[in-house]
Enzyme design. Sequence first.
Site, PDB file in Angstrom:
ATOM      1  N   GLY A  66      40.124  38.971  45.978  1.00  0.00           N
ATOM      2  CA  GLY A  66      40.560  37.946  45.047  1.00  0.00           C
ATOM      3  C   GLY A  66      41.767  37.194  45.584  1.00  0.00           C
ATOM      4  CB  SER A  67      44.437  35.398  43.794  1.00  0.00           C
ATOM      5  OG  SER A  67      43.551  34.524  43.134  1.00  0.00           O
ATOM      6  CB  THR A  68      45.627  40.068  47.158  1.00  0.00           C
ATOM      7  OG1 THR A  68      44.308  40.479  47.528  1.00  0.00           O
ATOM      8  CG2 THR A  68      46.000  40.665  45.800  1.00  0.00           C
TER       9      THR A  68
END
Length: 485
Positions: A216-218
């Site tokens: 995801g956004s990591t």
Amino acid sequence: MNTTLRRLASVVMVMFLALMVSTTWIQFFHADELNDDNRNVRKIWAQFGTDRGPIVVDGEAIAQSTPVDDQFGYQREYTQGRLYSSLTGYFSVVSGTSKIEDTENDFLSGSADALWMDRLRNTLTGTDPQGSSVELTIDAAAQQAAWDALGDQRGAVVAVEPSTGKILAMVSKPNYDPNDLATHDSQAANDAYTKLANADDDPLLSRATNWTYPPGSTFKLVTAATALESGDYDADTVIDAPDTYQPPGTDRKIGNYGGTSCAASGEMSLADALRISCNTAFAELGVDLGSEALYDQAEAFGFNAPFEVPFSTVESIYPEPGFEDALVAQSAIGQWDVRTTPLQVAMTSAAIANDGDMMAPYSVDTIRDPQLEVVQENEPSRLDQPISSETAAQLTDMMVSVVESGSGTSAQISGVTVAGKTGTAQHGTDLPPHVWFTGFAPAEDPQVAVAVVVENGGTVGTSEATGGAVAAPIARAVMEAVLNG
């Protein structure tokens, strides 16, 4: 008649010679391979008759062998077995060894080449052989904090010391109790292993090191690093941030979390895009950068290769370049076929925290012989430099803003500057997202980098679950434990 006998004798001699060569070949050239085979139960049985060395955390044995009155002589016991199972692994008469019990078996059993003097001393004095103690890098308080904060949720927590690569905490849930596999009741041990091996939630596999998730956004940290390393961007560079983004070659649009707008103007700085985790901005940025640049940067951070800690981890995956822009856009925000372990995410943050230098992660600190003399001591080693110190400094400032006023405010620690990044990863149309948080503290002098993943939204368990709400408080608890230690 004599000719027939000579021929028969020759055949018999050739057969005996072949048998001798075959036996010698197996016993000499394949001896180590056969001895190390986990199916060689006799070796395990013999080892159960040895005072196997302890595995130690903060001066306390978390695995040790105690004398018992049975045919084996010693029973392997694990104090707080579930808490440390993703590190210790198991030592079983039925299913062999895993994790530290496997990789450090020669020292624990006393058979390592470095211990030949101890074996000679035992032979001369008639003393029973003993194994060496293996001291781990784990911080007991951080390990307990990770365990408690994760609670009954499925997922994993990894904490690393950025300047050395020492693993300070490693928790995976669901897990198992290695005592169930170490029992001398072979039927009970076999039943326990069969149950664990067939369980739908795979408790024998560590979610920290041997399980991959969409990041995801990591992964936007990798995308941002790619942009900064290109020299065409800095933290203040204004990039497009539309309400929706339609990548080239597809009619499917990418939106932001909850269908929100990132900026009324449709533009924002790279730093602000990371602070609020703007999907559309990073999807378009990824397409502009291209799959090859993203691939190279991901590999520089450690993707597509395992870590040895000392047991081997699975590879985190960033697909080879050449795929269409629609998938580049998805990969730039940590979706599509991008997969990562929590350890990899923690190492990415650790490299940013350590001025761009990635240290090799390790969990074994010191090995001592039965007289407590050091026979092996692991030293920090530099694995790579995935980014420059200038890029690391910019990313650190950007991550600090995430925690101060962005999506990661739940990771704030009073009196401490925390850098971080949240993540919410879709992995199925009907399933709640996996939620992430990664970061480090203190931002100006990092002592700990952490990664947390909670499966299917954790106890929130809805499409409204976010990394900031669910995973960030867990990371905060672990960082506090290290900083207060």
